[in-house]
Design an enzyme around this catalytic site. Structure first.
Site, PDB file in Angstrom:
ATOM      1  N   LEU B  64      38.995  97.116  19.062  1.00  0.00           N
ATOM      2  CA  LEU B  64      38.046  96.510  18.130  1.00  0.00           C
ATOM      3  C   LEU B  64      38.741  96.122  16.830  1.00  0.00           C
ATOM      4  O   LEU B  64      38.177  95.428  16.008  1.00  0.00           O
ATOM      5  CB  LEU B  64      36.901  97.486  17.854  1.00  0.00           C
ATOM      6  CG  LEU B  64      36.193  98.000  19.124  1.00  0.00           C
ATOM      7  CD1 LEU B  64      35.152  99.051  18.770  1.00  0.00           C
ATOM      8  CD2 LEU B  64      35.558  96.850  19.891  1.00  0.00           C
ATOM      9  N   ARG B  65      39.984  96.612  16.651  1.00  0.00           N
ATOM     10  CA  ARG B  65      40.850  96.251  15.520  1.00  0.00           C
ATOM     11  C   ARG B  65      40.445  96.878  14.192  1.00  0.00           C
ATOM     12  O   ARG B  65      41.079  96.620  13.178  1.00  0.00           O
ATOM     13  CB  ARG B  65      40.946  94.730  15.345  1.00  0.00           C
ATOM     14  CG  ARG B  65      41.452  93.984  16.569  1.00  0.00           C
ATOM     15  CD  ARG B  65      42.827  94.436  16.975  1.00  0.00           C
ATOM     16  NE  ARG B  65      43.440  93.504  17.930  1.00  0.00           N
ATOM     17  CZ  ARG B  65      44.531  93.785  18.639  1.00  0.00           C
ATOM     18  NH1 ARG B  65      45.116  94.961  18.519  1.00  0.00           N
ATOM     19  NH2 ARG B  65      45.043  92.908  19.461  1.00  0.00           N
ATOM     20  N   ASP B 306      40.519  95.338  28.641  1.00  0.00           N
ATOM     21  CA  ASP B 306      41.737  95.406  27.829  1.00  0.00           C
ATOM     22  C   ASP B 306      41.689  94.350  26.722  1.00  0.00           C
ATOM     23  O   ASP B 306      42.650  93.632  26.463  1.00  0.00           O
ATOM     24  CB  ASP B 306      42.996  95.242  28.690  1.00  0.00           C
ATOM     25  CG  ASP B 306      44.241  95.719  27.958  1.00  0.00           C
ATOM     26  OD1 ASP B 306      44.096  96.394  26.922  1.00  0.00           O
ATOM     27  OD2 ASP B 306      45.345  95.398  28.416  1.00  0.00           O
ATOM     28  N   HIS B 310      43.036  88.554  18.583  1.00  0.00           N
ATOM     29  CA  HIS B 310      44.081  88.275  17.592  1.00  0.00           C
ATOM     30  C   HIS B 310      43.628  87.187  16.618  1.00  0.00           C
ATOM     31  O   HIS B 310      42.788  86.357  16.953  1.00  0.00           O
ATOM     32  CB  HIS B 310      45.353  87.775  18.281  1.00  0.00           C
ATOM     33  CG  HIS B 310      46.192  88.873  18.863  1.00  0.00           C
ATOM     34  ND1 HIS B 310      46.767  89.853  18.101  1.00  0.00           N
ATOM     35  CD2 HIS B 310      46.560  89.133  20.141  1.00  0.00           C
ATOM     36  CE1 HIS B 310      47.461  90.671  18.879  1.00  0.00           C
ATOM     37  NE2 HIS B 310      47.343  90.266  20.128  1.00  0.00           N
TER      38      HIS B 310
END
Lengths: 326, 426
Positions: B64-65, B306, B310
């Protein structure tokens, strides 16, 4: 299929020159034929033709190089182009972002052609995909992927000595794994239809499934050199010892170094080539490098003619030498 | 709030249900599947004619960053994307910044997820502080704070003694370990499968045995320690064989694979397409077939996304300098459905690999439509085609090798505990 033929325009003509792979045999022959026109230019008192007059060629070197950059520069100047040399310390620009920013800046300066050398495989493709449509890109070496102008000058040199490609056996010796030169040479040789391409080296310096590139694999130099017409020696990078790929330069020379003795396994009229710079006593002995079978320096002068031909072709100049007058 | 979903094909592999019927939801729970209970007055009706109604998807691995890389994605943006992909439960690996090695980070992630309210987010805790592989984390405390499993993310624990102790400790407290097998030496600096394509393109390869070498080490230690381990996402046919054998021997080992690896191969790298730069790398056609077989034989329990969104710049670089990973939560279901279209699995088996089987790996009571279960529901149109494009994606990341592909199967509604968290517009 999305990125196929990025180096060709919709009419199948060269737009960029990024890799030999994907180019047809006739295209390679055209380049070789066209380059013949430029061989004489270097010998004249005024060494210029006006084919690229008014164009700006930018040498964009992210990796140090002397010979390749110099021959590109000479080639561009002999075509009457303006030349800009930019050497970039790779460590300062590891981010693609700054790479793209730099391209945008150069585009704003109205450059017409980028000659690119970069430590990463695929860098020239990346740049070609992101430049403005009018800009041409020549790959002057990208990582371990390709060095197509080097391969073409090698083919040019081979043809000048051997004539036809069809009956030739060619051996490429050494560090194939890391060599962009070897990959481009293999594609060029198989496309031009030589009888056999051999790669010779220890398993540690051969890439996986290299035979799928259309080559025969040999691990022993004498057996691999048996009956070959052309030997291409590759430079052994000194840092390869660190990767545990070979034990020492001494042992490498013992097994794969080209000496007069080993040379005797090849055909009597064999020619010995090397893309340079040479490691004397590591991959080749001085007697062979400076000997009568060596065409290593000739490769360098042919490099200028080939690069003139390719630069000229991708800028839209076609065949014939009618423009070639001063 | 009472909801009646009628006319749809109900598929619940956990209970073996596959029929046209009605699903009734009350107070966030499923009250009936198949027949409508009498009397049931719904506040809201959803017409699911022509649609499939199945449990909400359970995704074992989605990044989820947040915290740390909010320029790539946030918990809010990526859970919204997950909901659009029919996912109602997802696990996020511990390689956040800071690393999920303290209850504070685990709590933060869950709190932000609760606030966003799109999907249930189950953090995976770090096995070792900072993922450094030197000591073991407070796994018990972390599990009390909601960590559903433990992992060292992409970083191998090189020190075998530390790995052994971590496994023993996890076994002591009945905790599951998620391990992504890749030998760090054999994969160093690699960016593509070591084979014909890496040779042609001059890219540094990662051999298939970088995976099996580590699988062997992990299986050996699992056997010694009795730890319950989950290996994934996997990429090689050989690893599946090894795990299948270990399962046959009775080891508590499960496996997962990403939907990308079930459909793409090294050939999709084409001429340096950085969107196909994934980790583990896309491998050969033979590997892909091996993964399919692993699903058919049940060695692979789950298909995960997965998901790795970005920012644009991350992929705008020469191949090896770009960042690996693809945005994937929204393509997970349609890509997996292709397995049914291609006759690899039945539709019900595909849904099982996306719902109750991953839930079982986690040991959580999700992924079913059984009465009494939380009303986590995915409704999708199996015949609807859509094109992957920046404007059709909810995720903040647009980095996918499927960009421009036409996929079949589109989520129309997602319900989380009986609440409509996503509805397809148009």
């Amino acid at each position: 299929m999305r990125y196929r033929d990025i180096q060709l325009d919709e009419n199948g003509r060269l737009r960029h020159f990024l890799s030999i792979e994907g180019l047809k045999r006739q295209m390679l022959m055209d380049i070789l034929d066209y380059a013949e026109n430029f061989i004489t230019v270097g010998g004249r008192s005024i060494k210029k033709v006006p084919l690229l007059r008014g164009h700006t060629v930018t040498n964009l070197f992210f990796e140090p190089s002397t010979r390749t950059r110099t021959t590109f520069e000479l080639a561009a100047k002999r075509l009457s182009a303006d030349v800009l040399n930019i050497n970039i310390n790779t460590s300062a620009t590891t981010k693609g972002e700054s790479l793209l920013d730099m391209l945008r800046n150069l585009e704003a300066m109205h450059c017409d052609m980028f000659v690119v050398r970069h430590a990463q495989s695929g860098a020239a493709h990346f740049i070609a995909r992101h430049v403005a449509p009018h800009i041409r890109v020549i790959n002057a070496g990208d990582g371990s992927h390709a060095h197509p102008t080097q391969a073409m000058l090698d083919m040019f040199t081979i043809r000048r000595h051997k004539g036809e490609f069809a009956d030739l056996r060619v051996a490429v010796v050494g560090d194939i794994l890391h060599s962009r030169v070897a990959r481009s040479q293999i594609h060029a040789l198989t496309t031009l239809g030589v009888h056999e391409v051999r790669v010779i080296g220890p398993e540690t310096l051969l890439p996986q499934r290299v035979e799928e590139l259309g080559v025969h694999v040999y691990h022993h130099l004498p057996a691999g050199l048996e009956g070959v017409d052309v030997i291409i020696m590759l430079r052994l990078q000194r840092e390869r010892m660190q990767g545990a790929l070979i034990p020492s330069e001494r042992e490498y020379f013992e097994l794969y170094g080209l000496t007069e003795e080993k040379l005797a396994f090849a055909k009597p009229d064999v020619i010995v080539m090397h893309p340079g710079p040479i490691n004397r006593g590591v991959e080749i002995s001085s007697e062979v490098a400076d000997g009568p079978r060596s065409v290593i320096l000739e490769q360098v002068s042919n490099g200028i003619a080939i690069r003139m031909a390719i630069m000229s072709m991708i800028m839209g100049n076609r065949f014939g030498s009618e423009e070639e007058e001063q | 709030m009472k909801i009646r979903i009628h006319g749809g094909r109900l598929i619940d592999p956990a209970s073996g249900l596959d029929e046209i019927g009605t699903l009734c939801v009350a107070d966030g729970r499923i009250v009936a599947a198949g027949e409508s209970p009498e009397p049931f007055t719904a506040d809201r009706e959803i017409d699911a004619s022509g649609l499939v109604v199945c449990p909400g998807l359970v995704d074992l691995q989605a990044r989820l960053r947040e915290p740390g890389q909010e320029h790539k994605g946030t918990i809010e943006s990526e859970t919204a994307a997950a909901a659009a992909g029919g996912i109602t439960t997802l696990c996020c690996p511990p390689d956040t910044d800071p690393v999920t090695d303290t209850p504070a980070v685990a709590n933060l992630i869950q709190e932000l997820a609760r606030r966003a309210g799109n999907t249930r987010v189950l953090p995976i805790g770090a096995m070792t502080p900072g993922l450094r592989g030197e000591q073991i984390c407070e796994m018990f405390i972390l599990s009390q704070s909601g960590c559903v499993a433990f992992s060292n993310a992409e970083r191998a624990i090189v020190n075998t003694e530390v790995l052994r102790r971590a496994m023993e400790y996890a076994a002591t407290h009945d905790l599951t370990l998620f391990l992504r097998p890749q030998d760090p030496w054999l994969s160093a600096n690699g960016c593509a499968h070591e084979g014909a394509v890496s040779t042609r393109l001059g890219l540094r390869g990662i051999p298939g045995f970088a995976e099996t070498m580590e699988v062997a080490r992990l299986l050996t230690l699992a056997e010694q320690t009795g730890a319950r381990i989950h290996l994934g996402p996997l990429s090689t046919a050989r690893a599946i064989q090894m795990i299948g054998r270990a399962q046959y021997d009775g080891l508590p080992v499960s496996a997962s694979v990403s939907a990308h690896h079930l459909h793409l191969t090294e050939l999709d790298i084409n001429d340096f397409d950085s969107r196909a730069y994934l980790r583990p790398p896309l491998r050969t056609q033979r590997d892909r077939e091996g993964l399919h077989r692993g699903l058919v034989r049940g060695v692979i329990g789950a298909i995960c996304s997965d998901h790795q969104p970005h920012d644009i710049d991350a992929k705008l670089a020469p191949f090896a300098e770009s960042e690996p990973g693809a945005t994937a939560v929204e393509t997970l279901l349609p890509l997996s459905l292709r397995l049914a279209d291609h006759g690899v699995l039945s539709l019900s088996e595909v849904i099982a690999a996306l719902t109750w089987r991953p839930a079982r790996i986690l040991g959580i009571p999700a992924g079913t439509l059984s009465p009494g279960a939380a009303a986590d529901i995915c409704i999708f149109n199996p015949e609807r085609y859509w094109t992957v494009a920046p404007e059709t994606l909810v995720s903040q990341g647009h980095n996918t090798p499927l960009m421009g592909w036409e996929l079949k199967g589109r989520v129309t509604h997602t319900l989380l505990e009986g609440r409509l968290v996503y509805q397809l517009k148009g």
